[in-house]
Scaffold this active site. Structure first.
Site, PDB file in Angstrom:
ATOM      1  N   THR A  26       0.608  -1.321  -0.252  1.00 25.86           N
ATOM      2  CA  THR A  26       0.177   0.177   0.015  1.00 25.86           C
ATOM      3  C   THR A  26       0.691   1.171  -0.253  1.00 25.86           C
ATOM      4  OG1 THR A  26       0.120  -0.392   2.172  1.00 25.86           O
ATOM      5  CG2 THR A  26      -2.148  -0.615   1.116  1.00 25.86           C
ATOM      6  N   PHE A  33      -6.945  -4.948  -0.541  1.00 26.70           N
ATOM      7  CA  PHE A  33      -8.280  -5.695  -0.907  1.00 26.70           C
ATOM      8  C   PHE A  33      -9.126  -5.246  -0.274  1.00 26.70           C
ATOM      9  CE2 PHE A  33      -5.086  -7.983  -3.100  1.00 26.70           C
ATOM     10  CZ  PHE A  33      -5.803  -8.502  -3.789  1.00 26.70           C
ATOM     11  N   GLN A  99       0.755 -13.306  -1.353  1.00 26.71           N
ATOM     12  CA  GLN A  99      -0.598 -13.133  -1.619  1.00 26.71           C
ATOM     13  C   GLN A  99      -0.170 -12.559  -3.249  1.00 26.71           C
ATOM     14  OE1 GLN A  99      -3.300 -14.318   0.787  1.00 26.71           O
ATOM     15  NE2 GLN A  99      -1.681 -13.278   2.358  1.00 26.71           N
ATOM     16  N   ILE A 101       0.160 -10.203  -6.445  1.00 25.44           N
ATOM     17  CA  ILE A 101       0.646 -10.781  -7.766  1.00 25.44           C
ATOM     18  C   ILE A 101       1.546  -9.392  -8.899  1.00 25.44           C
ATOM     19  CG2 ILE A 101      -1.556 -11.978  -8.030  1.00 25.44           C
ATOM     20  CD1 ILE A 101      -2.813  -9.849  -9.216  1.00 25.44           C
ATOM     21  N   ASP A 102       2.026  -8.409  -7.578  1.00 24.47           N
ATOM     22  CA  ASP A 102       2.398  -7.130  -8.478  1.00 24.47           C
ATOM     23  C   ASP A 102       3.361  -7.529  -8.553  1.00 24.47           C
ATOM     24  OD1 ASP A 102       3.590  -7.326  -6.027  1.00 24.47           O
ATOM     25  OD2 ASP A 102       1.965  -5.631  -4.899  1.00 24.47           O
ATOM     26  N   HIS A 119      -0.315 -16.835  -5.425  1.00 21.34           N
ATOM     27  CA  HIS A 119      -1.599 -16.258  -6.321  1.00 21.34           C
ATOM     28  C   HIS A 119      -1.209 -15.664  -7.986  1.00 21.34           C
ATOM     29  CE1 HIS A 119      -4.147 -15.432  -2.455  1.00 21.34           C
ATOM     30  NE2 HIS A 119      -3.891 -16.507  -3.028  1.00 21.34           N
ATOM     31  N   CYS A 153      -7.066 -17.399 -27.579  1.00 23.08           N
ATOM     32  CA  CYS A 153      -6.367 -17.952 -27.811  1.00 23.08           C
ATOM     33  C   CYS A 153      -5.796 -18.840 -29.367  1.00 23.08           C
ATOM     34  CB  CYS A 153      -5.655 -19.881 -26.892  1.00 23.08           C
ATOM     35  SG  CYS A 153      -4.366 -19.870 -28.185  1.00 23.08           S
ATOM     36  N   SER A 195      -4.982  -9.964   5.760  1.00 20.79           N
ATOM     37  CA  SER A 195      -6.021  -9.852   6.322  1.00 20.79           C
ATOM     38  C   SER A 195      -5.962 -11.223   7.429  1.00 20.79           C
ATOM     39  CB  SER A 195      -7.375  -9.693   6.279  1.00 20.79           C
ATOM     40  OG  SER A 195      -7.899 -10.316   4.517  1.00 20.79           O
ATOM     41  N   ILE A 237       3.548  -1.057   8.488  1.00 23.29           N
ATOM     42  CA  ILE A 237       4.940  -2.491   8.269  1.00 23.29           C
ATOM     43  C   ILE A 237       6.318  -1.614   7.911  1.00 23.29           C
ATOM     44  CG2 ILE A 237       5.350  -3.783   6.200  1.00 23.29           C
ATOM     45  CD1 ILE A 237       2.304  -5.150   5.862  1.00 23.29           C
TER      46      ILE A 237
HETATM   47  P1  OAD Z   1      -6.237  -7.713   2.136  1.00 20.65           P
HETATM   48  O1  OAD Z   1      -7.230  -6.731   1.916  1.00 20.65           O
HETATM   49  O2  OAD Z   1      -7.226  -9.009   2.913  1.00 20.65           O
HETATM   50  O3  OAD Z   1      -5.392  -8.030   3.612  1.00 20.65           O
HETATM   51  C1  OAD Z   1      -4.799  -6.088   3.823  1.00 20.65           C
HETATM   52  C2  OAD Z   1      -4.168  -5.688   5.391  1.00 20.65           C
HETATM   53  O4  OAD Z   1      -3.068  -4.989   5.343  1.00 20.65           O
HETATM   54  C3  OAD Z   1      -4.902  -5.385   5.881  1.00 20.65           C
HETATM   55  O5  OAD Z   1      -5.502  -6.631   7.460  1.00 20.65           O
HETATM   56  C4  OAD Z   1      -4.997  -3.511   6.110  1.00 20.65           C
HETATM   57  O6  OAD Z   1      -5.021  -2.924   7.838  1.00 20.65           O
HETATM   58  C5  OAD Z   1      -2.945  -4.533   6.177  1.00 20.65           C
HETATM   59  N1  OAD Z   1      -2.276  -2.705   5.883  1.00 20.65           N
HETATM   60  C6  OAD Z   1      -2.262  -2.523   4.479  1.00 20.65           C
HETATM   61  N2  OAD Z   1      -1.871  -1.648   5.129  1.00 20.65           N
HETATM   62  C7  OAD Z   1      -1.046  -1.112   5.570  1.00 20.65           C
HETATM   63  C8  OAD Z   1       0.114  -0.842   5.888  1.00 20.65           C
HETATM   64  N3  OAD Z   1       0.826   0.702   4.705  1.00 20.65           N
HETATM   65  N4  OAD Z   1       0.848  -1.124   7.308  1.00 20.65           N
HETATM   66  C9  OAD Z   1       0.351  -2.332   8.305  1.00 20.65           C
HETATM   67  N5  OAD Z   1      -1.005  -2.939   7.670  1.00 20.65           N
HETATM   68  C10 OAD Z   1      -1.733  -2.844   6.894  1.00 20.65           C
HETATM   69  O7  OAD Z   1      -5.302  -8.239   1.739  1.00 20.65           O
HETATM   70  P2  OAD Z   1      -4.175  -9.595   1.481  1.00 20.65           P
HETATM   71  O8  OAD Z   1      -4.635 -10.120   2.742  1.00 20.65           O
HETATM   72  O9  OAD Z   1      -3.436  -9.714   0.892  1.00 20.65           O
HETATM   73  O10 OAD Z   1      -6.661 -13.420  -3.530  1.00 20.65           O
HETATM   74  O11 OAD Z   1      -5.586 -10.365   0.689  1.00 20.65           O
HETATM   75  C11 OAD Z   1      -6.047 -11.461   0.453  1.00 20.65           C
HETATM   76  C12 OAD Z   1      -6.429 -12.026  -1.138  1.00 20.65           C
HETATM   77  O12 OAD Z   1      -7.870 -11.872  -0.491  1.00 20.65           O
HETATM   78  C13 OAD Z   1      -5.232 -11.277  -2.176  1.00 20.65           C
HETATM   79  O13 OAD Z   1      -4.201 -12.088  -3.142  1.00 20.65           O
HETATM   80  C14 OAD Z   1      -6.669 -11.201  -3.068  1.00 20.65           C
HETATM   81  C15 OAD Z   1      -7.884 -11.079  -2.177  1.00 20.65           C
HETATM   82  O14 OAD Z   1      -8.724 -11.849  -2.854  1.00 20.65           O
HETATM   83  C16 OAD Z   1      -7.088 -12.836  -4.704  1.00 20.65           C
HETATM   84  O15 OAD Z   1      -7.435 -12.256  -5.565  1.00 20.65           O
HETATM   85  C17 OAD Z   1      -7.596 -14.406  -4.898  1.00 20.65           C
HETATM   86 ZN    ZN Z   2      -4.749 -22.811 -26.465  1.00 20.95          ZN
END
Ligand code: OAD
Ligand code: ZN
Length: 245
Positions: A26, A33, A99, A101-102, A119, A153, A195, A237
């Site tokens: 972030t 998300f 997790q 994809i960036d 992912h 394709c 999260s 973080i």
């Molecule tokens: P989330 O958006 O669910 O959680 C991100 C967490 O990071 C939240 O709890 C925020 O509070 C915290 N956060 C954000 N910025 C921060 C910072 N600067 N310092 C500390 N904490 C911070 O994202 P993910 O857990 O990565 O999957 O989500 C998991 C998966 O769900 C993703 O990979 C994606 C999504 O749907 C797919 O698309 C299949």
């Molecule tokens: Zn193909």
């Protein structure tokens, strides 16, 4: 304080695993998300079945992908990525399991053999029918030529999708296996910026703990694993990892 406890744990770490989520990126300008303003608060995710069954949804998925590219294509690694790359470099971290994809862990210098992208990766696309790889530039050219329609394709007419995992899509077997092996062998498991609500990924902190690792959670907001953790720090973080070296 939590920071001192973290410094102690990281000083003694010999084969750690950092498990990261969108929160580590972030500060690079990429929204997460589930936070207010996060991607899933603006658009409902397109699940795998919907992507497969609907041409308009495939068109929409690719529109979103290209909009992401325009908004965040220039993002660079942040303090969290750089700090973890240093810990991989000096041997304290055995692996980064992400997790995200960036591609920012890779950009920060974490070598491929020390990185697990659970992912997938959004820097290229594949045909879901025949597996052929397609470059994003090719998809973009076809998409534009077709007036905003997701191309099929050219080899088999199958649907073409970024090499990322959608809801309802099977996890990549090799990445899951590597993530499990690293997790079972680690002495410290650092869950950073996730999260921890999505399975199977959210099973990893539990698995690490079960195998005797010290569990550390660094996240702005509480998670449901905080009580299981040896240390849970609710802070930014970049701030936390930057000051600890
Ligand atoms: P989330 O958006 O669910 O959680 C991100 C967490 O990071 C939240 O709890 C925020 O509070 C915290 N956060 C954000 N910025 C921060 C910072 N600067 N310092 C500390 N904490 C911070 O994202 P993910 O857990 O990565 O999957 O989500 C998991 C998966 O769900 C993703 O990979 C994606 C999504 O749907 C797919 O698309 C299949
Ligand atoms: Zn193909």
């Amino acid at each position: 304080s939590g920071r001192e406890a973290l410094a102690d744990i990281l000083a003694g770490m010999r084969a750690g695993v950092a498990f990261t989520g969108a929160g580590i990126s972030t500060e690079c300008g990429i929204p997460d998300f589930r936070s207010p303003g996060g991607l899933w608060t603006r658009n409902r995710p397109i699940d795998f079945e919907t992507f497969l069954s609907s041409q308009p949804m495939r068109d929409e998925a690719w529109r979103r992908r290209f909009a992401m590219e325009e908004a965040f294509g220039g993002a660079r690694p942040g303090r969290g990525h750089r700090s973890l790359a240093r810990m991989v470099g000096d041997g304290r971290l055995a692996a980064v399991v992400t997790q995200n994809i960036d591609g920012l862990h890779q950009a920060s210098g974490v070598p491929e053999e020390r990185l697990v992208e659970l992912h997938g990766n959004s820097t290229y696309a594949t045909c879901l029918a025949c597996g052929l790889r397609h470059e994003l530039s090719w998809v973009r050219t076809r998409f534009d030529a077709l007036g905003g329609r997701a191309p099929d394709c050219p080899a088999c007419d199958g649907p073409v999708k970024t090499a990322t995992i959608s809801f309802g899509q099977a996890m990549p077997a090799e990445a899951m296996l590597r993530a499990r092996q690293f997790t079972q062998g680690c002495d410290v498991f650092l869950a950073i910026g996730s999260s921890l609500v999505v399975y199977p990924a959210a099973g990893f902190p539990l698995e690490a703990k079960r195998n005797g690792a010290t569990l550390v959670i660094i996240n702005r907001e509480p998670t449901k694993f905080d009580t299981l953790a040896d240390l849970a720090i609710h802070a930014d973080i970049g701030d936390i990892l930057d000051e600890i070296q």
